[in-house]
Enzyme design. Structure first.
Site, mmCIF file in Angstrom:
data_model
loop_
_atom_site.group_PDB
_atom_site.id
_atom_site.type_symbol
_atom_site.label_atom_id
_atom_site.label_comp_id
_atom_site.label_asym_id
_atom_site.label_seq_id
_atom_site.Cartn_x
_atom_site.Cartn_y
_atom_site.Cartn_z
ATOM 1 N N LEU A 51 -27.894 -19.882 -3.336
ATOM 2 C CA LEU A 51 -27.719 -21.249 -3.829
ATOM 3 C C LEU A 51 -27.637 -22.266 -2.694
ATOM 4 O O LEU A 51 -27.640 -23.475 -2.952
ATOM 5 C CB LEU A 51 -26.460 -21.355 -4.702
ATOM 6 N N THR A 93 1.454 -9.232 -12.033
ATOM 7 C CA THR A 93 0.475 -9.852 -12.931
ATOM 8 C C THR A 93 1.085 -10.098 -14.308
ATOM 9 O O THR A 93 1.738 -9.204 -14.857
ATOM 10 C CB THR A 93 -0.756 -8.938 -13.059
ATOM 11 N N ARG A 97 -7.881 1.818 -11.542
ATOM 12 C CA ARG A 97 -8.963 1.559 -10.579
ATOM 13 C C ARG A 97 -10.315 1.481 -11.260
ATOM 14 O O ARG A 97 -11.194 0.723 -10.829
ATOM 15 C CB ARG A 97 -8.964 2.641 -9.498
ATOM 16 N N SER A 121 0.828 -1.205 0.000
ATOM 17 C CA SER A 121 0.000 0.000 0.000
ATOM 18 C C SER A 121 0.868 1.262 0.000
ATOM 19 O O SER A 121 0.420 2.329 -0.404
ATOM 20 C CB SER A 121 -0.900 0.008 1.237
ATOM 21 N N GLU A 149 -4.674 -3.158 -6.840
ATOM 22 C CA GLU A 149 -4.902 -1.817 -7.410
ATOM 23 C C GLU A 149 -5.322 -0.844 -6.309
ATOM 24 O O GLU A 149 -6.097 0.080 -6.549
ATOM 25 C CB GLU A 149 -5.982 -1.895 -8.492
#
Lengths: 385, 303, 258
Positions: A341, A160, A246, A134, A366
């Site tokens: 469900l 990623t 974002r 962060s 993000e």
């Protein structure tokens, strides 16, 4: 005031939905459970050929020049079927946009078209470190000027697309003496650069097809032309571009939330207990009403942030609000869908279990929800002091 | 009311479906005359006026010349309506005749109502009742919607000829892709529809077919997607079947599919959507996720 | 070569349909519209021919309807059509095939189209009449239900799909009209850059009043859901219970299970 999409935006939404249903949906569960990424990478290539990797990128760099709203609706449609594909799209678009925003003309021409065309399966955004999540300004990866280039040393985490990315946007400290956040620079590092090592792949809760790896720099030498933007000005770039990302992740969350609630609502209209459809029980109707209301609010927040960005207006606060709300709403929607469900929602035979795992990271990557709140509060309080 | 029925020949044979035209005319209460572009050797068993043109001369598919032949027969008979099957021959020819007569056409009729003709629409989910507003009209009837009626006897033949050239040339037939199986003889058919979601789920359906001692069928979208070879296709462009048990898995029930299987003795449909048109013809509709239900049924049958 | 493709915008057929106020057609509220599936094959085939012939060919795409059909026209242009004609008609959905064909023929007449593509039928009405009627009104050659297409600039070789998977091969002299069956080709997804560029292509809007000179010849007198087959049973519930129920019914009602 017009809240309708334009004909072009609708067509992009329709194309994304058609593609997602026909190509992504059938392999999503298999990608979630297996190790073979072949269909995932093949679909990324097809999406690139259709123009989904540079939605908000100029035509002259191989982009679609379709704008931020189109980017948002496309992300949502892709995420409805496959969150792993959607997150790759979001990062690829972000990499293209950051190069377009601050890269030199040579850098733009060299790299943006290769991501947009699918020549590179992906681009990676290498900011986070084990000790700088962060708080990215606390990073320790270093780049030292050496002759006609730089030498990078250090380690990045949670990167990623690292194993199949063609290009990495890497942030590193270039001035250790400068105040926090002021001595960081941004570099474009090509895959295969000597000393660039793709490290261990994380074993994640969800979004399995999208690889998340450690990235190591062991005396990784890059030419002087790898520097993007001005020396020691990198942190500002990162902060600015994350806001656009974002919108992407918020839109992704919305897609997962919609997929979960649409599945669960259809289920509720078919499942009978106590001699009637469970959708007839008011307790469940309220769950359905609340979830869809939240998802609709998320959509409008996203549209507003995307609209502001598209208009060239400040959008940081709006993007944070949209990301915060949409990703939290998506998680609540998945929770509600599982509840609808019942026991089946907890099994892998139904997609809601996958949606729930895929949605969980959205309030973390993000910028965590807490960081979004920090940004939003700071922006609001600024106007009061 | 007088109806001119237009039957069909294919590769020298009178198609059995021609008798459905008699079934329709019977329900309509119309007097009938028949037009065929065919040959003397294969004539329908029926008493009435047969306008016969020679297929050797006018082809089995030459819509321009066939239109002229039909229009001439209509004039001679003073027919109120011209009736075709809604088939590749009928839907191609009917609008040309309608244009020639400046008459209304009602396509793919499935029933006769007091107010007009009943036709399907919205992919079989809804119905329309249509009333022609012209003195004469052109009608096409859905394959299988009306019973075949074989009155017996032999027709009175009136030979038809027409002059003129055509801007269109029929080059010949291409056989269907080699059929691996003849579904028409199967006692049990288990069909995969679009609702199976992906090719990887075909084995689930095939396994149920095996457990029931039957054959695997497929709907058109499944064949078009390349999930199952064409030889398995049920429907108007595939095979028309009437097994003892027909199990439709994830088949929504497009009209073209229903026309190919609705004569089955017992139809079990498995579908997530309770409103799917397949429910109209099903003797038993199981509303369930077929990926759950089908393996469970297969496992139970294996016991 | 001048090519015309006629397309219709139809509701997503996955939708639920309910009659509108007039009880003669569906209520459009809550329906999402898109290009008729058959017409996607028509557009794709026209665009492939255009790619084969290069700039010697020019493809016009035409649709009749309210403002929203602009989206379908833009999709067709994004797929590769050169220009579009929107015949503005808020009542298009209520017109019969004869009127629709008259409007198209009235536009196409005298404009010298060498080849016209249409879908074999629309997914909502499914009359399979408009294409053939247009050809008749224009007095040009026509064949229907194409699953194969080739064109050398003078003739079209068409493969028609017949019952049972048999195909009929037909040679047509241009000018001609063909109607396209599903499976004729694989329609492309429009690329995003092409969607954006389609904005710059010519879209001509013509009020329907300029082209429509004829009334309907057939009237819809009712629009309603089908009657359910009386004997049909519907079962819902837990999978294991369902399996036992189904086995029981099959044993009782069919000779297949014993």
């Amino acid at each position: 005031m017009d809240l309708d999409l334009t004909a072009e935006q609708k067509l992009i939404q329709e194309t994304a939905r058609d593609f997602a249903r026909a190509e992504l949906e059938p392999v999503a569960a298999q990608l979630d459970q297996g190790d073979d990424r072949t269909p995932f990478l093949a679909n990324l290539k097809k999406l690139a050929e259709l123009g989904f990797m540079g939605l908000n990128v100029k035509e002259c760099y191989g982009g679609s020049e379709a704008g931020v709203i189109a980017f948002s609706v496309a992300m949502t449609e892709i995420a409805r079927s496959c969150a792993s594909t959607a997150v790759t799209l979001s990062v690829n678009n972000m990499v293209c946009e950051v190069i377009q925003a601050v890269g030199s003309e040579e850098q733009k021409r060299a790299y943006i078209p290769r991501i947009c065309s699918g020549d590179y399966a992906a681009g990676s955004f290498a900011l986070t470190e084990s000790g700088a999540g962060s708080d990215p300004s606390g990073m320790t990866t270093q780049a030292v000027a050496d002759g006609d280039g730089f030498v990078l040393n250090g380690a990045k985490l949670f990167i990623t697309s690292a194993p199949y990315a063609g290009l990495f946007v890497v942030w590193a400290v270039t001035d250790r003496e400068a105040p926090k956040g002021k001595g960081i620079s941004c570099f474009l590092v090509e895959a295969g650069s000597p000393g660039l090592i793709i490290g261990r792949e994380e074993k994640k809760m969800g979004q399995h097809a999208s690889a998340t790896n450690e990235l190591l720099f062991d005396n990784c030498r890059v030419p002087a032309t790898a520097l993007m933007g001005r020396l020691n000005d990198g942190f500002r770039i990162a902060v600015g571009e994350l806001a656009g990302g974002r919108i992407g992740i918020g839109s992704l969350g919305l897609g997962i939330g919609l997929a979960a609630m649409e599945y669960a609502t259809r289920y509720a209209t078919q499942r009978s207990q106590f001699g009637q459809k469970i959708s007839g029980f008011q307790a469940l109707q309220w769950i359905i009403a609340d979830s869809f209301t939240e998802l609709e609010a998320a959509r409008l927040l996203l549209m507003n942030a995307a609209f502001k960005k598209e208009q060239g207006k400040p959008f940081g606060k709006e993007a944070s609000m949209a990301k915060l709300y949409a990703t939290e709403a998506a998680n609540r929607a998945c929770y509600a869908a599982t509840q609808l469900l019942g026991g089946y929602g907890y099994t892998r035979d139904f997609p809601v279990e996958r949606y729930t795992r895929d949605a969980r990271i959205c309030t973390i990557y993000e910028g965590t929800s807490e960081i979004q709140r920090l940004i939003i509060a700071r922006e609001i309080l600024r106007t009061f002091s | 009311m007088k109806a001119l029925l237009v039957g069909e020949y294919r590769e020298g044979n009178l198609l059995d479906t021609t008798y459905e035209l008699f079934g329709f005319a019977d329900q309509l209460g119309a007097e009938t005359a028949l037009l065929l572009v065919g040959s003397d050797s294969r004539l329908p068993a029926w008493v009435g006026t047969l306008y016969l043109a020679d297929a050797a001369q006018y082809g089995e598919y030459n819509p321009e010349l066939h239109t002229q032949l039909v229009l001439e027969a209509v004039a001679r008979e003073s027919a109120d309506c011209v009736v075709f099957l809604h088939s590749s021959y009928g839907w191609d020819l009917a609008p040309r005749v309608a244009a020639g007569l400046k008459a209304a056409q009602v396509s793919e009729i499935i029933g006769i109502r007091e107010e007009g003709f009943e036709v399907g629409c919205c992919n079989g989910k809804m119905r329309r009742t249509v009333k022609p507003a012209t003195p004469s009209c052109v009608l096409t009837i859905q394959a299988g919607a009306f019973p075949q009626l074989q009155p017996g006897g032999s027709p009175t033949i009136i030979r038809m000829e027409t002059a003129g050239s055509s801007s269109l040339e029929f080059m010949g037939y291409e056989p269907a892709e080699a059929k691996e199986l003849n579904l028409t003889r199967a006692e049990v058919i288990v069909t995969a529809g679009r609702g199976i979601g992906k090719k990887e789920n075909v084995p689930l359906i095939a396994a149920l077919a095996k457990a029931l001692g039957g054959e695997l069928g497929a709907s058109r979208p499944v064949v078009d997607a390349g999930w199952v070879p064409h030889g398995h296709q049920v429907g108007t462009t595939g095979q028309s079947v009437s097994p003892k048990l027909y199990v439709a898995c994830g088949v929504s029930g497009a009209i073209q599919h229903l026309a190919g299987m609705k004569k089955s003795e017992f139809i079990l449909a498995i579908n997530k959507d309770k409103e799917a048109p397949i429910g109209e013809v099903a003797d038993l509709l199981v509303v369930a996720d077929l990926l759950q239900f089908v393996p469970a049924l297969t496992a139970r049958l294996a016991k | 070569m001048k090519i015309l493709v006629c397309i219709k915008q139809v509701p997503d057929l996955e939708s639920r349909f309910k009659p509108n106020g007039s009880k003669l057609w569906y209520d459009e509220a809550d329906l999402a519209f898109r290009m008729n599936e058959y017409d996607e094959y028509a557009v794709e085939q026209a665009v492939r021919l255009r790619e084969q012939l290069g700039d010697a060919a020019d493809v016009t795409v035409l649709s009749i309807g309210p403002d929203r059909v602009g989206e379908a026209l833009k999709k067709a242009m994004a797929m590769g059509c050169d220009r579009a004609v929107h015949i503005a008609d808020p009542d298009a959905l209520l017109r019969d095939p004869w009127q629709i064909a008259s409007i198209i023929a009235s536009f196409a007449g005298g404009r010298g189209f060498d080849l016209i593509f249409t879908g074999m039928q629309s997914q909502d009405r499914g009359s399979a009449q408009v294409g053939v009627l247009v050809a008749e009104l224009l007095g040009i050659s026509c064949s229907t239900t194409l699953v194969g297409f080739a064109c050398d600039g003078e003739y079209v070789i068409a493969k028609r799909e017949l019952e049972g998977g048999i195909k009929g091969v037909v040679k047509l002299r241009l000018p001609a009209l063909v109607t396209c069956q599903l499976g004729l080709n694989v329609p492309r997804y429009p690329t995003l850059p092409n969607i954006m560029k389609a904005k710059r292509k010519e879209l001509l809007v013509i009020p329907v009043a300029e082209l429509l000179a004829t009334g309907p010849v057939a009237a819809t007198v009712s629009f309603h859901p089908p009657m359910r087959k009386g004997s049909g049973m519907v079962l819902e519930g837990d999978v294991s219970t369902l399996v036992e129920q189904v086995i029981g019914i099959l044993k009782e009602k069919t000779a297949v299970l014993r």
